[in-house]
Design a protein around this motif. Structure first.
Motif, PDB file in Angstrom:
ATOM      1  N   ARG A 117       0.863  -1.188   0.000  1.00 28.27           N
ATOM      2  CA  ARG A 117       0.000   0.000   0.000  1.00 28.27           C
ATOM      3  C   ARG A 117       0.894   1.230   0.000  1.00 28.27           C
ATOM      4  NH1 ARG A 117      -5.122  -2.100   2.186  1.00 28.27           N
ATOM      5  NH2 ARG A 117      -6.133  -0.174   1.612  1.00 28.27           N
ATOM      6  N   PHE A 141      -2.728   3.509   9.327  1.00 29.83           N
ATOM      7  CA  PHE A 141      -2.130   2.186   9.467  1.00 29.83           C
ATOM      8  C   PHE A 141      -1.871   1.923  10.947  1.00 29.83           C
ATOM      9  CE2 PHE A 141      -1.140   3.672   5.223  1.00 29.83           C
ATOM     10  CZ  PHE A 141      -1.571   2.597   4.460  1.00 29.83           C
ATOM     11  N   GLU A 195      -4.737   6.826   4.439  1.00 32.15           N
ATOM     12  CA  GLU A 195      -5.292   5.786   5.301  1.00 32.15           C
ATOM     13  C   GLU A 195      -4.581   5.853   6.646  1.00 32.15           C
ATOM     14  OE1 GLU A 195      -6.218   1.905   2.951  1.00 32.15           O
ATOM     15  OE2 GLU A 195      -4.380   2.770   2.125  1.00 32.15           O
ATOM     16  N   SER A 204     -13.186  -0.398  10.469  1.00 29.97           N
ATOM     17  CA  SER A 204     -13.890   0.872  10.344  1.00 29.97           C
ATOM     18  C   SER A 204     -13.281   1.895  11.300  1.00 29.97           C
ATOM     19  CB  SER A 204     -15.371   0.689  10.655  1.00 29.97           C
ATOM     20  OG  SER A 204     -15.544   0.357  12.020  1.00 29.97           O
ATOM     21  N   TRP A 205     -13.536   3.156  11.014  1.00 29.77           N
ATOM     22  CA  TRP A 205     -13.045   4.241  11.863  1.00 29.77           C
ATOM     23  C   TRP A 205     -13.630   4.117  13.262  1.00 29.77           C
ATOM     24  CZ3 TRP A 205      -9.227   7.443  12.214  1.00 29.77           C
ATOM     25  CH2 TRP A 205      -9.301   8.518  13.090  1.00 29.77           C
ATOM     26  N   ASN A 207      -7.168  -6.944   7.584  1.00 32.52           N
ATOM     27  CA  ASN A 207      -6.311  -5.792   7.349  1.00 32.52           C
ATOM     28  C   ASN A 207      -7.055  -4.479   7.392  1.00 32.52           C
ATOM     29  OD1 ASN A 207      -4.087  -7.426   7.028  1.00 32.52           O
ATOM     30  ND2 ASN A 207      -4.334  -7.588   4.829  1.00 32.52           N
ATOM     31  N   GLU A 208      -8.388  -4.523   7.351  1.00 31.00           N
ATOM     32  CA  GLU A 208      -9.155  -3.285   7.332  1.00 31.00           C
ATOM     33  C   GLU A 208     -10.155  -3.268   8.477  1.00 31.00           C
ATOM     34  OE1 GLU A 208     -10.900  -2.441   3.565  1.00 31.00           O
ATOM     35  OE2 GLU A 208      -9.050  -2.860   2.486  1.00 31.00           O
TER      36      GLU A 208
END
Length: 94
Positions: A18, A26, A24, A69-70, A66-67
């Motif tokens: 990325r 990390f 983003e 939500s805020w 890997n992802e």
């Protein structure tokens, strides 16, 4: 947890394939989940947030993915563990 801006950017580039400047956030946790670093690109440069817990541990990211939500990230940093929640549908452009 010894890496700083350049080392973490290298991990993002080589390990995650990325771009560190993609706006983003990390997230990096140590093995015992007592330290967390958040690397984020803002206009003009990188921002590195670092938090060390004196007691307890950070929650593991859900599903080991890997992802996230805020809202989950904010809850994780604040140490709030939600056992059951219902999220209502919201309008989204995407």
């Amino acid at each position: 947890m010894r890496k700083s801006f350049d080392g973490l950017c290298g991990l993002v580039s080589s390990g995650l394939q990325r771009s560190p400047t993609s706006c983003e956030v990390f997230v990096f946790l140590n093995r015992s989940r007592t330290h967390i670093k958040l690397l984020h690109w803002e206009s003009g440069g990188f921002v590195l947030y670092y938090k060390r817990l004196e007691q307890g541990t950070f929650l593991s990211p859900k599903d080991g993915g890997n992802e996230m939500s805020w809202s989950y990230l904010v809850l994780m940093v604040e140490g709030i563990h939600v056992v059951k929640s219902i999220q209502k549908k919201r309008y989204s452009l995407v």
